[in-house]
Write a protein that holds these residues in place. Structure first.
Motif, short mmCIF file in Angstrom:
data_model
loop_
_atom_site.label_atom_id
_atom_site.label_comp_id
_atom_site.label_asym_id
_atom_site.label_seq_id
_atom_site.Cartn_x
_atom_site.Cartn_y
_atom_site.Cartn_z
N LEU A 31 0.81 -1.22 0.00
CA LEU A 31 0.00 0.00 0.00
C LEU A 31 0.84 1.27 0.00
CD1 LEU A 31 -2.67 -0.99 2.70
CD2 LEU A 31 -2.93 -1.04 0.21
N TYR A 32 2.17 1.12 -0.17
CA TYR A 32 3.08 2.25 0.01
C TYR A 32 2.73 3.44 -0.87
CZ TYR A 32 7.28 5.08 -0.48
OH TYR A 32 8.15 6.13 -0.56
N ASP A 33 2.51 3.20 -2.16
CA ASP A 33 2.28 4.32 -3.09
C ASP A 33 1.08 5.16 -2.67
OD1 ASP A 33 4.45 3.62 -4.65
OD2 ASP A 33 3.27 2.34 -5.99
N VAL A 34 0.00 4.47 -2.31
CA VAL A 34 -1.22 5.20 -1.92
C VAL A 34 -0.99 5.96 -0.61
CG1 VAL A 34 -3.63 4.94 -1.22
CG2 VAL A 34 -2.71 3.54 -3.07
N GLN A 40 2.16 12.90 2.09
CA GLN A 40 2.76 14.14 1.62
C GLN A 40 1.72 15.20 1.27
OE1 GLN A 40 4.93 13.97 -2.03
NE2 GLN A 40 3.40 12.76 -3.12
N THR A 41 0.43 14.89 1.48
CA THR A 41 -0.62 15.86 1.17
C THR A 41 -0.42 17.20 1.87
OG1 THR A 41 -2.23 14.09 0.78
CG2 THR A 41 -3.12 16.28 1.25
N LEU A 125 -2.00 17.44 11.75
CA LEU A 125 -0.75 17.48 11.00
C LEU A 125 -0.67 18.62 9.98
CD1 LEU A 125 1.98 16.15 10.48
CD2 LEU A 125 0.85 14.69 8.78
N PRO A 126 -1.68 18.84 9.12
CA PRO A 126 -1.57 19.96 8.16
C PRO A 126 -1.33 21.30 8.85
CG PRO A 126 -3.40 18.52 7.58
CD PRO A 126 -2.93 18.08 8.93
N TYR A 149 10.77 14.17 7.71
CA TYR A 149 9.33 14.45 7.70
C TYR A 149 8.55 13.23 8.17
CZ TYR A 149 4.64 15.24 5.82
OH TYR A 149 3.28 15.36 5.68
N LEU A 150 8.95 12.05 7.69
CA LEU A 150 8.27 10.83 8.10
C LEU A 150 8.44 10.60 9.60
CD1 LEU A 150 6.76 8.19 7.54
CD2 LEU A 150 8.97 7.13 7.05
#
Length: 253
Positions: A31-34, A40-41, A125-126, A149-150
């Protein structure tokens, strides 16, 4: 239970929890890509701002390292019911069959609380990213290290989730007789203070509202756990009195 048996039990529970985490990490890898797009949104939303913000992978191995860490992060969230059960099973090895039935209740409370804390962190978070990147000088480009960031996101999400697990851990310790409910009650002032300190540390924005969003629910959950612990103390005391009365009646005391 002897010390050796405790250590063997601990090793067994840790191994089982690690296996569940590994399986969750495999799912996370798929599921990494999703998930990365979602992670990163908050940064992507700021790319049109004056300060200019963008994730940066510093090095050839950085993308692979990032995928491994994100997969493990997803694994922790996905496998939370399993490793929380292992925690409960280690804390309560000597309970009666009837008391073991509360395992369902423990998981029914612990898993939603952990995930609620994690969701609350994601909701904040945002705002945290926006506040912190706002210090970037005008016309400058903020190249955010993707791994840092992660780490920032993981620390915030897991800290919030762990904070919301406090009441179920308190109830578990009271149930096995490690800490009495009235002991939790006597320490309420320290607990409230530590809740707000934890809220200030776990919310990187440093504003009062974010701190309250985390600290106030933890305080409420603390007192709810104190109430449950007090009821458990009373039930335990009543059961002991009934056993003493039965013993005296049987032996003619």
């Amino acid at each position: 239970m002897p010390l050796r048996a405790h250590l063997l039990e601990l090793r067994s529970r840790v191994g089982r929890a690690a296996l569940g985490l590994l399986i969750g990490a495999v799912v996370g890898w798929l599921l990494y890509d999703v998930v990365f797009q979602v992670l990163q949104t908050p940064v992507v939303a700021l790319q049109g701002a004056e300060q200019g913000t963008q994730l940066n992978f510093p090095g050839v191995m950085a993308p692979l390292d990032m995928q491994v860490k994100v997969s493990l992060f997803i694994g922790v969230l996905i496998s939370s019911p399993w490793w929380l059960y292992q925690l409960w099973a280690f804390i309560t090895p000597g309970l009666t069959h009837r008391e073991r039935l509360v395992t369902v209740g423990f998981l029914s409370a612990a898993v939603p609380l952990f995930l609620t804390g994690a969701f609350l962190a994601w909701w904040l978070l945002p705002k945290a990213v926006g506040v912190l990147t706002a210090f970037t000088p005008p016309d400058a480009l903020n190249l955010i290290n993707a791994q840092e960031y992660l780490t920032f996101v993981m620390r915030m999400v897991l800290a919030f989730g762990a904070g919301f697990l406090l009441p179920v851990v308190m109830v578990a310790l009271t149930m096995v007789g490690v800490v009495e409910g009235r002991t939790w009650l006597r320490g309420w002032r320290v607990a409230v203070m530590l809740s707000f300190v934890f809220g200030a540390v776990a919310t990187p924005t440093g504003d009062v509202l974010s701190m309250l969003v985390l600290a106030v629910p933890i305080v409420v959950l603390y007192f709810a756990a104190v109430g449950i612990g007090t009821l458990l103390d009373r039930r335990r005391a009543r059961r002991a009195a009934e056993e003493d009365a039965a013993y005296l009646a049987e032996h003619g005391g």
